[in-house]
Write a protein that holds these residues in place. Structure first.
Motif, mmCIF file in Angstrom:
data_model
loop_
_atom_site.group_PDB
_atom_site.id
_atom_site.type_symbol
_atom_site.label_atom_id
_atom_site.label_comp_id
_atom_site.label_asym_id
_atom_site.label_seq_id
_atom_site.Cartn_x
_atom_site.Cartn_y
_atom_site.Cartn_z
ATOM 1 N N VAL A 117 -24.130 -7.255 -21.545
ATOM 2 C CA VAL A 117 -23.599 -7.300 -22.744
ATOM 3 C C VAL A 117 -23.661 -8.602 -23.385
ATOM 4 C CG1 VAL A 117 -21.146 -7.388 -23.177
ATOM 5 C CG2 VAL A 117 -21.785 -5.878 -21.568
ATOM 6 N N SER A 118 -23.702 -9.689 -22.717
ATOM 7 C CA SER A 118 -23.821 -11.128 -23.735
ATOM 8 C C SER A 118 -25.016 -11.384 -24.260
ATOM 9 C CB SER A 118 -23.414 -12.333 -22.618
ATOM 10 O OG SER A 118 -22.168 -12.011 -22.078
ATOM 11 N N ASP A 119 -26.059 -10.801 -23.698
ATOM 12 C CA ASP A 119 -27.635 -10.672 -24.327
ATOM 13 C C ASP A 119 -27.654 -9.826 -25.340
ATOM 14 O OD1 ASP A 119 -30.082 -10.972 -24.626
ATOM 15 O OD2 ASP A 119 -31.013 -9.907 -23.001
ATOM 16 N N MET A 120 -27.299 -10.398 -26.585
ATOM 17 C CA MET A 120 -27.066 -9.788 -27.972
ATOM 18 C C MET A 120 -28.261 -9.228 -28.512
ATOM 19 S SD MET A 120 -23.809 -10.311 -28.309
ATOM 20 C CE MET A 120 -23.593 -9.677 -30.095
ATOM 21 N N ASP A 121 -29.623 -9.816 -28.264
ATOM 22 C CA ASP A 121 -30.788 -9.170 -28.877
ATOM 23 C C ASP A 121 -31.387 -8.354 -27.396
ATOM 24 O OD1 ASP A 121 -31.564 -11.469 -26.986
ATOM 25 O OD2 ASP A 121 -32.369 -12.455 -28.794
ATOM 26 N N ASN A 122 -30.908 -8.253 -26.434
ATOM 27 C CA ASN A 122 -31.573 -7.673 -25.543
ATOM 28 C C ASN A 122 -33.032 -8.112 -24.968
ATOM 29 O OD1 ASN A 122 -31.350 -5.425 -23.526
ATOM 30 N ND2 ASN A 122 -32.308 -3.971 -24.766
ATOM 31 N N ASP A 123 -33.243 -9.398 -25.003
ATOM 32 C CA ASP A 123 -34.492 -9.766 -24.751
ATOM 33 C C ASP A 123 -34.692 -10.489 -23.423
ATOM 34 O OD1 ASP A 123 -33.044 -11.882 -24.845
ATOM 35 O OD2 ASP A 123 -34.464 -13.119 -26.166
ATOM 36 N N ASP A 161 -38.716 -19.268 -22.299
ATOM 37 C CA ASP A 161 -38.184 -19.883 -23.821
ATOM 38 C C ASP A 161 -37.322 -20.560 -24.001
ATOM 39 O OD1 ASP A 161 -40.849 -18.174 -24.102
ATOM 40 O OD2 ASP A 161 -39.666 -16.249 -24.213
ATOM 41 N N ASN A 162 -36.816 -21.510 -23.481
ATOM 42 C CA ASN A 162 -35.812 -22.287 -23.496
ATOM 43 C C ASN A 162 -34.311 -21.512 -23.288
ATOM 44 O OD1 ASN A 162 -34.892 -25.102 -23.836
ATOM 45 N ND2 ASN A 162 -34.221 -24.665 -26.032
ATOM 46 N N GLY A 163 -34.482 -20.325 -22.735
ATOM 47 C CA GLY A 163 -33.195 -19.610 -22.755
ATOM 48 C C GLY A 163 -32.875 -19.352 -21.167
ATOM 49 N N LEU A 164 -31.678 -18.867 -20.835
ATOM 50 C CA LEU A 164 -31.302 -18.557 -19.462
ATOM 51 C C LEU A 164 -31.608 -17.039 -19.127
ATOM 52 C CD1 LEU A 164 -30.174 -20.529 -17.228
ATOM 53 C CD2 LEU A 164 -27.879 -19.420 -17.615
ATOM 54 N N THR A 165 -32.428 -16.884 -18.115
ATOM 55 C CA THR A 165 -32.751 -15.557 -17.345
ATOM 56 C C THR A 165 -31.640 -15.037 -16.640
ATOM 57 O OG1 THR A 165 -33.878 -16.413 -15.707
ATOM 58 C CG2 THR A 165 -35.344 -15.880 -17.767
ATOM 59 N N LEU A 166 -31.714 -14.024 -16.480
ATOM 60 C CA LEU A 166 -30.816 -13.183 -15.415
ATOM 61 C C LEU A 166 -30.808 -14.137 -14.088
ATOM 62 C CD1 LEU A 166 -28.642 -11.078 -14.772
ATOM 63 C CD2 LEU A 166 -30.439 -9.750 -14.152
ATOM 64 N N LYS A 167 -31.822 -14.153 -13.565
ATOM 65 C CA LYS A 167 -31.904 -15.099 -12.146
ATOM 66 C C LYS A 167 -31.536 -16.309 -12.528
ATOM 67 C CE LYS A 167 -36.255 -12.640 -10.343
ATOM 68 N NZ LYS A 167 -37.408 -13.010 -9.950
ATOM 69 N N GLY A 168 -31.714 -17.211 -13.795
ATOM 70 C CA GLY A 168 -30.961 -18.385 -13.809
ATOM 71 C C GLY A 168 -29.642 -18.171 -14.011
ATOM 72 N N ASP A 205 -28.933 -0.781 -32.524
ATOM 73 C CA ASP A 205 -30.071 -1.811 -32.798
ATOM 74 C C ASP A 205 -30.781 -2.581 -31.697
ATOM 75 O OD1 ASP A 205 -30.096 -0.649 -35.345
ATOM 76 O OD2 ASP A 205 -28.939 -2.325 -36.289
ATOM 77 N N LYS A 206 -29.843 -2.982 -30.778
ATOM 78 C CA LYS A 206 -30.294 -3.715 -29.645
ATOM 79 C C LYS A 206 -31.059 -3.037 -28.737
ATOM 80 C CE LYS A 206 -27.372 -6.002 -25.758
ATOM 81 N NZ LYS A 206 -26.264 -6.449 -25.313
ATOM 82 N N HIS A 207 -30.794 -1.847 -28.654
ATOM 83 C CA HIS A 207 -31.659 -1.022 -27.751
ATOM 84 C C HIS A 207 -32.698 -0.255 -28.191
ATOM 85 C CE1 HIS A 207 -28.034 -1.961 -25.348
ATOM 86 N NE2 HIS A 207 -28.733 -1.842 -24.383
ATOM 87 N N ASP A 208 -32.853 -0.145 -29.577
ATOM 88 C CA ASP A 208 -34.048 0.643 -30.258
ATOM 89 C C ASP A 208 -35.324 -0.583 -30.383
ATOM 90 O OD1 ASP A 208 -35.560 2.318 -31.583
ATOM 91 O OD2 ASP A 208 -34.566 1.795 -33.485
ATOM 92 N N LYS A 209 -35.883 -0.667 -29.192
ATOM 93 C CA LYS A 209 -36.875 -1.743 -29.294
ATOM 94 C C LYS A 209 -38.103 -1.325 -30.242
ATOM 95 C CE LYS A 209 -35.490 -3.289 -24.704
ATOM 96 N NZ LYS A 209 -35.911 -3.576 -23.383
ATOM 97 N N ASP A 210 -38.475 -0.173 -30.411
ATOM 98 C CA ASP A 210 -39.546 0.138 -31.102
ATOM 99 C C ASP A 210 -39.207 0.346 -32.646
ATOM 100 O OD1 ASP A 210 -38.335 2.426 -30.883
ATOM 101 O OD2 ASP A 210 -39.991 3.595 -29.756
ATOM 102 N N ARG A 211 -37.939 0.111 -32.891
ATOM 103 C CA ARG A 211 -37.301 0.318 -34.142
ATOM 104 C C ARG A 211 -38.070 1.668 -34.998
ATOM 105 N NH1 ARG A 211 -34.856 -2.892 -32.464
ATOM 106 N NH2 ARG A 211 -34.469 -5.120 -33.060
#
Length: 562
Positions: free
Chosen positions: A176-182, A224-231, A295-301
């Motif tokens: 939910v907190s991962d706004m851009d779903n990356d 990429d200087n961000g926290l992964t799920l594992k982190g 938009d967050k989940h439409d990865k192929d736009r």
């Protein structure tokens, strides 16, 4: 958060249970100690967690409790017989308290640690002295903390890892907190998360310090200087292992989880008052939120959600809310994937027909948190009573419901699918609801439900090539809508076929003239071009005209629903 905490002091005779309570209340060691202290209540404003706390001296009677303080004498031998019996009877958090530490110079911790390892219910151990007031306040603080921030649901000390339910809940919170779903919480997302849970952002250096802790312990915890799920999961494991359970519990409760790590009913179904004859719609902010989720989940736009993208969107749900039938009832692309328009239409339909389910769905998606609202109820507009609309001859509604009636084989399914630009090749039973939006009614006119008849407009469909088809429409109209104020439109379906005379006392045109209805509208879906949308526009404007709102139809604003 619990409304109060109950603490029960138990232990063998003469270990100092009553003295501990008396020393806490009087802030001095009592010269005379009663056999048993009366129950006392500590007000919320003088407790660290701001929760009223009730302290009960064990009397041998059954007491409803949330946490147990098991007192032993630190100056004597530690007997665990009583502990074994008590733990077997009550599955509650336990605090071990070694009283009378003033009588010895050594610590009893070496003896106690094996016992703590044996019983996972034991949250912590405190040595204290009721006589010199050592650690008296601390022991009751830890007891309170064991109730409000228990270890058991979060962590398994034997395995030295978080419990599966805790991992699942924190994973949903991460998504939910991962706004851009990356798959990464960047600094902006981490600060929003921090502000949401703790009401304050992290300073840039504090953010780097957090990530450096993860880097030193996990190779793939930062990317990429961000926290992964594992982190993210590692950090919470670290908090728990260091005794900072309250940090993880604060996050869980902010996102609506209870002590069993289930979303609470209060979070999923916030109060929403809906007076009779009122409808429910999503407001502008809700549509913006749902657009961001799409938009967050439409990865192929491609402005459509593939099966995998849709599955990913609903991964934070405990079940799949949309079945395969939804693809037959909303707009889809050539591959049969739900388009952006179809996606919003399904949400519009759910809100209109089952607003409680809509609130639940928005709760899983974290609407109140991401949109910074008190609850999902802030996403809902409750329209005013329909009768008031008629009296004032105006409406603020943007969603209307149309029931489609017709005999079996009259072309209702083709009419509904034509609205979506599809061929009538699917099971008509899946067309009970179609978005943007019409409601197909099953054929038997003698068994129509209140829901079938509770609509804003009526569409009566007959097959122009079947001489017995119109009789059904006339019967339904005269039986249910002759004296109502519900606008009705007659549609002659299968207009590509030769028209035959209907075996009814009046022709469809004469019937409409007699009852002051619009002339029958011809329709066919068997055409190389997409079916005309004029009829759908007319259905909407009929309702708008009936409320004297406007004589034009603004497609971007009004949705016809069924």
């Amino acid at each position: 958060m619990r409304k109060d905490v109950r603490i029960l002091l138990v232990g063998e005779p003469k270990v100092g249970k009553t003295s501990l309570i008396m020393s806490l209340v009087g802030e001095e060691f009592p010269e005379e100690v009663p056999l048993r202290a009366e129950e006392i209540t500590i007000p919320a404003d003088v407790t660290p967690e701001r929760v009223p706390t009730h302290i009960v001296d064990y009397s041998g009677t059954q007491v409803s409790l949330f946490v147990t303080v098991l007192v032993y004498c630190a100056a004597g031998d530690v007997h665990i017989g009583f502990l074994c019996v008590y733990v077997g009877m009550h599955r509650v958090p336990l605090i071990l308290v070694g009283n009378k530490s003033d009588l010895v110079e050594h610590s009893s911790m070496e003896t106690i640690l094996p016992i703590m390892n044996q019983y996972s219910e034991i949250e912590t151990c405190v040595e204290c002295s009721a006589k010199n007031l050592k650690n008296i306040s601390e022991l009751f603080y830890y007891a309170q903390k064991a109730v409000l921030h228990p270890t058991g649901p979060l962590y398994c000390p034997e395995e030295k890892e978080m419990m599966p339910a805790c991992v699942k809940a924190l994973t949903c919170i991460f998504k939910v907190s991962d706004m851009d779903n990356d798959g990464i919480l960047n600094d902006t997302e981490l600060n929003l998360f921090q502000r949401t849970c703790f009401n304050t952002p992290l300073a840039p250096q504090a953010l780097e310090d957090v990530k450096n802790v993860v880097r030193r312990n996990m190779a793939d915890g930062v990317q990429d200087n961000g926290l992964t799920l594992k982190g993210f999961l590692f950090l919470h494991t670290l908090f728990i292992q260091r005794g900072r359970h309250e940090t993880t519990w604060t996050v869980l409760r902010r996102f609506g989880y209870d002590d069993d790590l289930e979303l609470t009913q209060e979070y999923l179904f916030p109060p929403l008052k809906i007076p009779p004859d009122c409808t429910t719609e999503l407001n502008h902010n809700a549509y913006l939120f749902l657009q961001s989720v799409f938009d967050k989940h439409d990865k192929d736009r491609d402005c459509a959600l593939s099966p995998e993208e849709l599955k990913d969107l609903f991964r934070v749900f405990p079940y799949m809310p949309w079945g395969p039938d939804v693809n037959n009832t909303v707009c889809t692309n050539e591959q049969g994937w739900i388009t952006y328009q179809g996606y919003l239409s399904q949400w519009t339909l759910t809100t209109y027909l089952d607003v409680q389910r809509c609130l639940e769905y928005l709760g899983y998606l974290g609407y109140s948190i991401i949109a910074e609202q008190e609850s999902q109820a802030a996403a809902i507009t409750v329209t005013r009573n329909k009768r008031i609309d008629l009296q004032k001859k105006q409406t603020q509604r943007s969603v209307f419901r149309c029931s489609v009636f017709g005999a079996k084989g009259s072309g209702k399914s083709g009419f509904l699918q034509g609205f979506l630009g599809k061929l009538a090749s699917c099971d008509p039973r899946s067309l009970m609801f179609t978005v943007s939006q019409l409601h197909e009614v099953l054929p038997d006119p003698d068994f129509l439900s209140e829901g079938d008849l509770s609509c804003d407009a009526v569409c009566l469909v007959y097959d122009i090539s079947n001489p017995r088809s119109f009789e059904y429409c006339a019967r339904v109209y005269k039986q249910y809508f002759l004296d109502s104020r519900t606008p009705c439109l007659v549609v002659g379906a299968k207009a590509d076929l030769p028209e035959v005379r209907q075996q009814y006392s009046l022709s469809p045109l004469d019937f409409c003239r007699k009852h002051k209805l619009h002339a029958p509208q011809l329709f066919t879906c068997n055409t190389a071009d997409a079916p005309s949308r004029d009829i759908y526009t007319k259905l909407t404007t009929m309702k708008l005209h009936e409320a004297a709102v406007a004589h034009t139809y603004t497609k971007s604003k009004h949705r016809i629903l069924a």
